[in-house]
Write a protein that holds these residues in place. Structure first.
Motif, PDB file in Angstrom:
ATOM      1  N   THR A  96       0.825  -1.198   0.000  1.00 25.50           N
ATOM      2  CA  THR A  96       0.000   0.000   0.000  1.00 25.50           C
ATOM      3  C   THR A  96       0.865   1.256   0.000  1.00 25.50           C
ATOM      4  O   THR A  96       2.083   1.196   0.189  1.00 25.50           O
ATOM      5  CB  THR A  96      -0.906   0.033   1.237  1.00 25.50           C
ATOM      6  OG1 THR A  96      -0.075   0.099   2.410  1.00 25.50           O
ATOM      7  CG2 THR A  96      -1.788  -1.212   1.301  1.00 25.50           C
ATOM      8  N   ASP A  99       2.726   1.670   3.199  1.00 24.89           N
ATOM      9  CA  ASP A  99       3.859   0.738   3.294  1.00 24.89           C
ATOM     10  C   ASP A  99       5.092   1.336   2.612  1.00 24.89           C
ATOM     11  O   ASP A  99       6.214   1.190   3.107  1.00 24.89           O
ATOM     12  CB  ASP A  99       3.512  -0.600   2.634  1.00 24.89           C
ATOM     13  CG  ASP A  99       2.468  -1.389   3.409  1.00 24.89           C
ATOM     14  OD1 ASP A  99       2.421  -1.234   4.638  1.00 24.89           O
ATOM     15  OD2 ASP A  99       1.713  -2.146   2.779  1.00 24.89           O
ATOM     16  N   ARG A 119       4.437   5.207  12.397  1.00 23.58           N
ATOM     17  CA  ARG A 119       3.190   5.285  11.625  1.00 23.58           C
ATOM     18  C   ARG A 119       2.659   6.717  11.601  1.00 23.58           C
ATOM     19  O   ARG A 119       2.160   7.187  10.573  1.00 23.58           O
ATOM     20  CB  ARG A 119       2.144   4.323  12.191  1.00 23.58           C
ATOM     21  CG  ARG A 119       2.493   2.869  11.922  1.00 23.58           C
ATOM     22  CD  ARG A 119       1.344   1.919  12.173  1.00 23.58           C
ATOM     23  NE  ARG A 119       1.661   0.606  11.619  1.00 23.58           N
ATOM     24  CZ  ARG A 119       1.454   0.237  10.376  1.00 23.58           C
ATOM     25  NH1 ARG A 119       0.896   1.075   9.527  1.00 23.58           N
ATOM     26  NH2 ARG A 119       1.785  -0.969   9.956  1.00 23.58           N
ATOM     27  N   GLN A 136      -4.156   3.625   2.431  1.00 17.37           N
ATOM     28  CA  GLN A 136      -4.371   2.181   2.374  1.00 17.37           C
ATOM     29  C   GLN A 136      -4.605   1.655   0.961  1.00 17.37           C
ATOM     30  O   GLN A 136      -4.846   0.457   0.779  1.00 17.37           O
ATOM     31  CB  GLN A 136      -5.572   1.810   3.255  1.00 17.37           C
ATOM     32  CG  GLN A 136      -5.405   2.196   4.726  1.00 17.37           C
ATOM     33  CD  GLN A 136      -4.161   1.570   5.358  1.00 17.37           C
ATOM     34  OE1 GLN A 136      -3.757   0.460   4.999  1.00 17.37           O
ATOM     35  NE2 GLN A 136      -3.559   2.271   6.309  1.00 17.37           N
ATOM     36  N   ARG A 137      -4.502   2.516  -0.036  1.00 16.85           N
ATOM     37  CA  ARG A 137      -4.700   2.053  -1.416  1.00 16.85           C
ATOM     38  C   ARG A 137      -3.453   1.348  -1.929  1.00 16.85           C
ATOM     39  O   ARG A 137      -2.324   1.719  -1.579  1.00 16.85           O
ATOM     40  CB  ARG A 137      -5.038   3.231  -2.326  1.00 16.85           C
ATOM     41  CG  ARG A 137      -6.490   3.702  -2.197  1.00 16.85           C
ATOM     42  CD  ARG A 137      -6.785   4.803  -3.194  1.00 16.85           C
ATOM     43  NE  ARG A 137      -6.554   4.391  -4.580  1.00 16.85           N
ATOM     44  CZ  ARG A 137      -6.615   5.226  -5.619  1.00 16.85           C
ATOM     45  NH1 ARG A 137      -6.899   6.504  -5.425  1.00 16.85           N
ATOM     46  NH2 ARG A 137      -6.401   4.777  -6.846  1.00 16.85           N
TER      47      ARG A 137
END
Length: 234
Positions: A96, A99, A119, A136-137
């Motif tokens: 993602t 990430d 984070r 989150q894509r």
């Protein structure tokens, strides 16, 4: 009272570098001051990307010296954020956007899950480039402009004082370039920027001055005249 001298972020003195017997850079001397936004231009093969790698500490000068924040370049890498021209990745690998950004925190990460601090830093970096909604894509689903801004967020996640960009608009559409330039203009007020580019619109919007790299380097003030541009690329 004499003016206070601005701290030098990068200082090169008589630097030369070659791959084997082939010199790529010769007798290169220049300085970059804190808070400056410097655009690096020049013909292909002139040594622009090599100079970025030297600043990153990935290469060592053949002769001469190069310091970053007053230290050898390899000792200052934690203070530098780097945005490559493109990122190679497997589009089938389930990674993602956040990430990707968290990779900028690897030097602060040991084992197991990333900490809450890491984070939060990654989310703040995405917010700085206007990408917090796509955290989150899948990275493979993003457009070229979105991917490039995520790569900038990855560089920002390491909380750099110097940001290096290698042709950041080379792989994005003209339709999103204006928004991308606005993102860089905001970052200009936050840190020192060194950017390799052939984009004259980007130079006029972001640059304080221009460093021409063609085996040797020459600094030019802005705006660039047509004659200067012809000389640089000839």
């Amino acid at each position: 009272m004499p003016p206070v001298e601005t701290a030098k972020v990068v200082h090169s003195d008589g630097l030369s570098f070659g791959y084997g017997k082939q010199l790529v850079l010769e007798d290169v001397s220049f300085s970059i001051s804190s808070g400056e936004s410097l655009c690096m231009i020049g013909p292909n093969g002139g040594g622009k990307s090599t100079l970025l790698k030297l600043i990153l500490g990935l290469l060592q000068p053949t002769s001469g010296s190069l310091s970053v924040f007053g230290k050898p370049a390899e000792e200052s890498c934690k203070l530098i954020g780097y945005v490559p021209q493109a990122m190679r990745f497997d589009p089938l690998f389930p990674i993602t956007a956040i990430d990707i950004v968290l990779m900028g925190r690897l030097d602060r990460h040991r084992f197991g899950r990333y900490s809450r601090e890491c984070r939060n830093a990654a989310l703040e970096a995405l917010a700085e480039v206007g990408m917090e909604d796509i955290a989150q894509r899948p990275f493979s689903d993003l457009s070229g402009g979105q991917r490039q801004r995520v790569l900038i967020a990855r560089a920002l996640a390491c909380e750099p004082e110097l940001l290096l960009l290698d042709e950041p608009t080379a792989n994005i559409d003209l339709s999103v370039e204006k928004q991308f330039i606005e993102t860089l203009a905001q970052l200009k007020d936050m840190m020192t920027i060194v950017m390799v580019t052939h984009d004259l619109d980007l130079i006029s919007e972001i640059g304080d001055s221009v460093l021409c790299a063609n085996h040797r380097v020459h600094r030019h003030s802005l705006p660039l005249s047509g004659e200067t541009i012809r000389e640089i690329y000839s």
